[in-house]
Design a protein around this motif. Structure first.
Motif, mmCIF file in Angstrom:
data_model
loop_
_atom_site.group_PDB
_atom_site.id
_atom_site.type_symbol
_atom_site.label_atom_id
_atom_site.label_comp_id
_atom_site.label_asym_id
_atom_site.label_seq_id
_atom_site.Cartn_x
_atom_site.Cartn_y
_atom_site.Cartn_z
ATOM 1 N N UNK A 1 -12.773 -5.632 0.181
ATOM 2 C CA UNK A 1 -11.802 -4.109 -0.446
ATOM 3 C C UNK A 1 -11.163 -3.953 0.992
ATOM 4 N N UNK A 2 -10.153 -3.766 0.619
ATOM 5 C CA UNK A 2 -9.311 -3.353 2.059
ATOM 6 C C UNK A 2 -9.614 -1.936 2.407
ATOM 7 N N UNK A 3 -9.074 -1.330 3.798
ATOM 8 C CA UNK A 3 -10.016 -0.467 4.739
ATOM 9 C C UNK A 3 -8.838 0.825 4.042
ATOM 10 N N UNK A 4 -8.822 1.682 3.952
ATOM 11 C CA UNK A 4 -7.712 2.968 3.880
ATOM 12 C C UNK A 4 -7.787 3.481 4.640
ATOM 13 N N UNK A 5 -6.691 3.532 5.809
ATOM 14 C CA UNK A 5 -6.274 4.371 7.073
ATOM 15 C C UNK A 5 -5.195 5.859 6.325
ATOM 16 N N UNK A 6 -6.005 7.239 6.605
ATOM 17 C CA UNK A 6 -5.090 8.607 6.783
ATOM 18 C C UNK A 6 -4.596 8.953 7.892
ATOM 19 N N UNK A 7 -3.309 8.590 7.964
ATOM 20 C CA UNK A 7 -2.475 9.609 9.535
ATOM 21 C C UNK A 7 -2.313 10.790 9.458
ATOM 22 N N UNK A 8 -1.456 11.171 10.099
ATOM 23 C CA UNK A 8 -1.460 12.970 9.948
ATOM 24 C C UNK A 8 -2.096 13.203 9.359
ATOM 25 N N UNK A 9 -3.203 13.345 8.816
ATOM 26 C CA UNK A 9 -3.651 14.033 7.820
ATOM 27 C C UNK A 9 -3.665 15.264 7.201
ATOM 28 N N UNK A 10 -3.080 16.089 6.583
ATOM 29 C CA UNK A 10 -3.412 17.303 6.665
ATOM 30 C C UNK A 10 -4.791 18.210 5.711
ATOM 31 N N UNK A 11 -5.001 19.051 4.899
ATOM 32 C CA UNK A 11 -5.432 20.031 4.258
ATOM 33 C C UNK A 11 -4.827 19.282 2.591
ATOM 34 N N UNK A 12 -2.992 19.399 2.705
ATOM 35 C CA UNK A 12 -3.180 19.048 1.193
ATOM 36 C C UNK A 12 -3.004 17.841 1.057
ATOM 37 N N UNK A 13 -2.575 16.582 2.399
ATOM 38 C CA UNK A 13 -1.633 15.655 1.860
ATOM 39 C C UNK A 13 -1.903 14.549 3.230
ATOM 40 N N UNK A 14 -1.321 13.525 4.093
ATOM 41 C CA UNK A 14 -1.530 12.803 5.096
ATOM 42 C C UNK A 14 -0.499 12.563 4.833
ATOM 43 N N UNK A 15 0.744 12.040 5.946
ATOM 44 C CA UNK A 15 1.864 11.791 6.016
ATOM 45 C C UNK A 15 1.957 10.544 5.844
ATOM 46 N N UNK A 16 0.812 9.969 6.427
ATOM 47 C CA UNK A 16 1.271 8.027 6.123
ATOM 48 C C UNK A 16 -0.082 7.882 5.643
ATOM 49 N N UNK A 17 -0.287 6.943 4.822
ATOM 50 C CA UNK A 17 -1.523 5.935 4.384
ATOM 51 C C UNK A 17 -1.066 4.515 4.407
ATOM 52 N N UNK A 18 -2.610 3.816 4.984
ATOM 53 C CA UNK A 18 -2.254 2.616 5.040
ATOM 54 C C UNK A 18 -3.014 2.318 4.432
ATOM 55 N N UNK A 19 -3.007 0.520 3.739
ATOM 56 C CA UNK A 19 -4.049 0.466 2.960
ATOM 57 C C UNK A 19 -3.377 -1.377 2.771
ATOM 58 N N UNK A 20 -4.675 -1.986 3.392
ATOM 59 C CA UNK A 20 -4.076 -2.990 3.955
ATOM 60 C C UNK A 20 -2.682 -3.006 4.464
ATOM 61 N N UNK A 21 -1.566 -3.741 3.804
ATOM 62 C CA UNK A 21 -0.380 -4.642 4.384
ATOM 63 C C UNK A 21 0.818 -3.335 3.976
ATOM 64 N N UNK A 22 -0.078 -2.670 3.029
ATOM 65 C CA UNK A 22 1.734 -1.372 2.549
ATOM 66 C C UNK A 22 0.662 0.239 3.566
ATOM 67 N N UNK A 23 2.353 -0.100 4.060
ATOM 68 C CA UNK A 23 2.197 1.353 4.302
ATOM 69 C C UNK A 23 2.798 2.591 3.048
#
Length: 116
Positions: A1-23
């Motif tokens: 299972x691919x890891x999920x990365x969340x960048x520039x994460x805030x209370x409501x949402x993340x600006x960037x979400x990376x799952x596998x090779x998709x941004x």
């Protein structure tokens, strides 16, 4: 299972979400919402460039884009900026719709999905 990365994460949402090779980028609006669709579009595309670089990709790998305009009569004004920016030969699938936005000063919002 691919890891999920969340960048520039805030209370409501993340600006960037990376799952596998998709941004996935959140919908972006202008930092300084001046009353010009062209200038707001330029600001948004600069943010998208920054966020894609941070995620390890670039505009040539955008798979799809969704664009919201508060007034579809500004479609050509936005397109003039988009057309100068988009990676030639690598244009994404795209949808553009007219819709009210959450903040009245925002005239344009753009969300993209890209490959890494």
């Amino acid at each position: 299972m691919s890891k999920i990365e969340r960048l520039r994460q805030g209370e409501r949402m993340s600006q960037i979400v990376i799952h596998g090779d998709t941004v996935y980028l959140a919908g972006q609006t202008a930092t300084d919402p001046v009353p010009s669709v062209a200038e707001q579009t330029r600001q948004i595309l600069a943010k998208i460039d920054t966020y894609l670089t941070e995620a390890g990709t670039d505009k040539s790998k955008i798979l799809s884009a969704n664009i919201w305009l508060t007034d579809v009569a500004t479609f050509e004004e936005m397109n003039a900026v988009w057309d100068a920016w988009v990676a030639k030969g690598n244009t994404p699938a795209r949808a553009t719709v007219g819709s009210p936005l959450a903040r009245p000063k925002n005239l344009v919002e753009i969300a993209v999905i890209a490959a890494r």
